[in-house]
Design a protein around this motif. Structure first.
Motif, PDB file in Angstrom:
ATOM      1  N   TYR A   1       0.849  -1.182   0.000  1.00  0.00           N
ATOM      2  CA  TYR A   1       0.000   0.000   0.000  1.00  0.00           C
ATOM      3  C   TYR A   1       0.884   1.231   0.000  1.00  0.00           C
ATOM      4  CZ  TYR A   1      -3.973  -2.966   1.139  1.00  0.00           C
ATOM      5  OH  TYR A   1      -4.950  -3.928   1.106  1.00  0.00           O
TER       6      TYR A   1
ATOM      7  N   TYR B   1       0.916   5.715  -0.124  1.00  0.00           N
ATOM      8  CA  TYR B   1       0.122   6.864   0.276  1.00  0.00           C
ATOM      9  C   TYR B   1       0.865   8.162  -0.015  1.00  0.00           C
ATOM     10  CZ  TYR B   1      -1.462   3.032   3.340  1.00  0.00           C
ATOM     11  OH  TYR B   1      -1.877   1.820   3.837  1.00  0.00           O
TER      12      TYR B   1
ATOM     13  N   SER C   1      -4.519   6.990  -1.269  1.00  0.00           N
ATOM     14  CA  SER C   1      -3.879   5.691  -1.073  1.00  0.00           C
ATOM     15  C   SER C   1      -3.995   4.879  -2.358  1.00  0.00           C
ATOM     16  CB  SER C   1      -4.483   4.944   0.103  1.00  0.00           C
ATOM     17  OG  SER C   1      -5.847   4.671  -0.140  1.00  0.00           O
TER      18      SER C   1
ATOM     19  N   SER D   1      -7.223   3.454  -3.996  1.00  0.00           N
ATOM     20  CA  SER D   1      -8.156   2.771  -3.115  1.00  0.00           C
ATOM     21  C   SER D   1      -8.967   3.754  -2.273  1.00  0.00           C
ATOM     22  CB  SER D   1      -7.437   1.769  -2.216  1.00  0.00           C
ATOM     23  OG  SER D   1      -6.357   2.374  -1.545  1.00  0.00           O
ATOM     24  N   GLU D   2      -8.410   4.919  -2.027  1.00  0.00           N
ATOM     25  CA  GLU D   2      -9.131   5.931  -1.263  1.00  0.00           C
ATOM     26  C   GLU D   2      -8.493   7.283  -1.562  1.00  0.00           C
ATOM     27  OE1 GLU D   2      -9.263   4.982   2.881  1.00  0.00           O
ATOM     28  OE2 GLU D   2     -10.656   6.576   3.385  1.00  0.00           O
TER      29      GLU D   2
ATOM     30  N   LEU E   1      -3.150  -3.602   4.902  1.00  0.00           N
ATOM     31  CA  LEU E   1      -4.157  -2.622   5.286  1.00  0.00           C
ATOM     32  C   LEU E   1      -4.457  -2.709   6.781  1.00  0.00           C
ATOM     33  CD1 LEU E   1      -6.161  -0.453   4.603  1.00  0.00           C
ATOM     34  CD2 LEU E   1      -7.805  -2.212   3.960  1.00  0.00           C
TER      35      LEU E   1
END
Lengths: 113, 114
Positions: B31, B33, B48, B55-56, B98
């Protein structure tokens, strides 16, 4: 919406004394809580986290934090402060579903010899 | 110990120009960010990225911004048509997973828009 409050902009403590840096949070569901430290001209360095289990979590450099669900707090503590602990400390929260960390405004810790 | 690296450490650009901020996440992390910190303000989440897609993202991350993982190691943030208010420290972070995984941050890129 999730939020974090660090009510003290600065905490002053004498070397050798215990220190506490306060943090309260607001999040829906179970929180994931984190403390980070930032030294001058450096990135955020992970100190410790609470995910589940024991309310007292231990982290790097002798730091620990206590999760209190009823008070929605996650205060950072150390039994005996060092001058080298002087830095900017950030509390952060994340929902158990999702990636986004929400940070508090930071607390500057000053440890004097 | 593995760490997140970011280049450049400081970028100065003129208003209206495009900038690309680069990051090399920790190699086995999944992941990625981006966060930013305007001087004197809180660290704010931007976006992210997982499995080659966003994903967000936050409200800040509008059409002016885009992210890409152009190869197996780099993760980039592109800011098109920069504005004065884009001046900030931009932090890249990565995590192994996550749930229950802490995010590891790079040292940041200070972007100054003149």
């Amino acid at each position: 919406a999730q939020s974090v409050a660090q009510p003290e902009d600065q905490v002053n403590v004498a070397e050798g004394n215990p220190l506490t840096v306060k943090c309260t949070y607001s999040v829906s569901g179970n929180p994931y809580l984190f403390w980070y430290v930032q030294y001058p001209n450096r990135g955020l360095q992970f100190l410790l986290k609470y995910i589940t289990g024991d309310n007292l979590v231990k982290g790097s450099y002798g730091f620990e934090a206590e999760f209190n669900k009823s008070q929605t707090s996650f205060h950072l503590k150390k039994p005996s402060a060092l001058v080298s602990d002087s830095a900017l400390y950030f509390c952060a929260v994340r929902k158990n579903a999702g990636n986004m960390l929400t940070f508090g405004g930071g607390t500057r810790l000053m440890v004097k010899p | 110990e593995p760490e997140v690296t970011q280049t450049p450490s400081h970028q100065v650009t003129q208003m209206g120009q495009e900038v690309i901020l680069r990051c090399v996440p920790i190699s086995n992390h999944l992941y990625f960010y981006w966060y930013r910190q305007i001087l004197g303000q809180k660290v704010e989440f931007l976006v992210s990225f997982y499995n080659n897609e966003i994903s967000e993202k936050s409200e800040i991350f509008d059409d002016q911004f885009s992210v890409e993982r152009p190869d197996g190691s780099n993760f980039t943030l592109k800011i098109r048509s920069t504005k004065l208010e884009d001046s900030a420290m931009y932090f890249c972070a990565s995590s192994g997973g996550l749930a229950a995984y802490e995010q590891y941050f790079g040292p940041g890129t200070r972007l100054t828009v003149t």
